[in-house]
Design an enzyme around this catalytic site. Structure first.
Site, short mmCIF file in Angstrom:
data_model
loop_
_atom_site.label_atom_id
_atom_site.label_comp_id
_atom_site.label_asym_id
_atom_site.label_seq_id
_atom_site.Cartn_x
_atom_site.Cartn_y
_atom_site.Cartn_z
CE LYS A 136 -1.89 2.62 3.40
NZ LYS A 136 -2.67 2.95 4.63
CD GLU A 177 -5.00 4.86 1.31
OE1 GLU A 177 -4.10 4.07 1.65
OE2 GLU A 177 -5.80 5.35 2.12
CE LYS A 222 -7.21 2.16 2.31
NZ LYS A 222 -6.69 1.31 3.37
P1 13P Z 1 -9.09 4.59 7.48
O1 13P Z 1 -10.11 3.58 7.01
O2 13P Z 1 -9.05 4.74 8.98
O3 13P Z 1 -9.17 5.89 6.72
O4 13P Z 1 -7.67 3.99 7.16
C1 13P Z 1 -7.46 3.34 5.98
C2 13P Z 1 -6.07 3.48 5.55
O5 13P Z 1 -5.37 2.52 5.34
C3 13P Z 1 -5.54 4.84 5.36
O6 13P Z 1 -4.34 4.76 4.65
#
Ligand code: 13P
Length: 343
Positions: A136, A177, A222
């Site tokens: 990620k 993400e 994401k």
């Molecule tokens: P939240 O669902 O608490 O926003 O966290 C997800 C995440 O991995 C943020 O990088």
């Protein structure tokens, strides 16, 4: 388990399942522990995460993968079993956060650029050996007066694409993400401003992924949901969030992407579940839509746990419930009645 990127990506977004984001960095987990008055130490962090990963029914039925922090991928349970092995034996896939955090962007006051590309190939090699099959990288985009700037959007999209290409080279599925924040510095924007910025950001990200020759069938997106800032004068209705999010994704995310796993970003547990379920009920959609929640999956369990070994069973029950409700939402089958009955 297949080692093909496409198969791993599909498994991560399998119907009824989603991802547990347990990759809080040192500072963030300390903040979470402060809220329950527990000191953040190697052992307390290990014990807390061990509690989550040994929640058998949640892990087996509703958690396709777990995003870990560097410390956790190397930790062992008190009986010596690596935490990674506990995750694998539940049939879930270990993943790893590989970005080095969002830092102030030079020349761009109020904006951040995510760092961590230098030496990334070597780190990915090691993480693959340690068992990670996905990774990620989070970019943060804040909305305020005159923000975001094109410079910030472009630089963050470019970094995400370079990260994703390196992951795939090392047989690791990248979670891409780009988070348009609902809880940034100002966070008073309405839902339509979020829609506009999210569309801009996603279009830019997919252009960069194309230029970087990333295989879209071997990645997971994401994103944030399209939602008003947490200080907005008017909060959008759940139906609006669902409708505007799906519309934005359809306009920007190619159908070759196998799945989209949302972050929760500051939504309450129930809101995050409700929104996801509404979107899935709008199907058929070109991709699987599921969760990759941190706070919205863990908040209740963290509170029940409170740092006490005697509360492990109670905390696991809270976590299992939340995971099950989100599993239902990933199939468009969650209802308020089911939420109540189960609780
Ligand atoms: P939240 O669902 O608490 O926003 O966290 C997800 C995440 O991995 C943020 O990088």
């Amino acid at each position: 388990m297949s080692e093909r990127l496409e198969d791993i990506a599909q498994a991560m977004v399998a119907p009824g399942k989603g991802i547990l984001a347990a990759d809080e960095s040192g500072g963030t987990i300390k903040k979470r522990f402060d809220s329950i008055r527990v000191e953040s130490t190697d052992d307390s962090r290990r014990d807390y995460r061990h509690m989550l990963f040994t929640s058998k029914s949640a892990m087996r039925n509703n958690v396709s993968g777990v995003i870990l922090f560097d410390e956790t991928i190397r930790q062992k349970a008190p009986n010596g079993t690596p935490l990674v092995d506990i995750i694998k034996s539940a049939g879930s896939i270990p993943g790893i956060k590989v970005d080095a955090g969002a830092k102030d962007m030079a020349g761009h006051p109020g904006e951040k650029i995510t760092e961590g590309l230098d030496g990334l190939r070597e780190r990915l090699k090691e993480y693959h050996k340690l068992g990670a099959r996905f990774a990620k990288w989070r970019a943060v985009i804040d909305i305020a007066d005159g923000l975001p700037t094109w410079g910030c959007v472009k630089a963050n999209a470019h970094a995400l694409a370079r990260y994703a290409a390196l992951c795939q080279e090392q047989r690791i599925v990248p979670i891409v993400e780009p988070e348009v924040m609902m809880d940034g510095q100002v966070a008073s924007h309405g839902i339509d401003r979020c829609a506009e910025v999210t569309e801009w950001v996603l279009n830019t990200v997919f252009a960069e992924l194309y230029d970087a020759r990333v295989n879209l069938e071997g990645m997971v997106l994401k994103p944030n949901m399209v939602i008003a800032g947490q200080n907005a004068r008017r909060k959008a209705k759940p139906e609006q969030v669902a409708e505007k999010t799906v519309r934005c994704l359809k306009a920007t995310v190619p159908a070759s992407v196998p799945g989209i796993a949302f972050l929760s970003g500051g939504q309450s547990d129930i809101e995050a579940t409700h929104h996801l379920s509404l979107m899935n009920a709008m199907g058929p959609l070109p991709w699987n839509l599921t969760f990759s929640y941190g706070r919205a999956l863990q908040a209740a369990a963290l509170k029940s746990w409170g740092g006490k070994p005697g509360n492990v069973a109670k905390a696991q029950k809270s976590f299992t419930h939340r995971a099950r409700m989100n599993g239902l939402a990933s199939q468009g089958k969650w209802t308020k009645a089911k939420e109540k009955r189960a609780a």
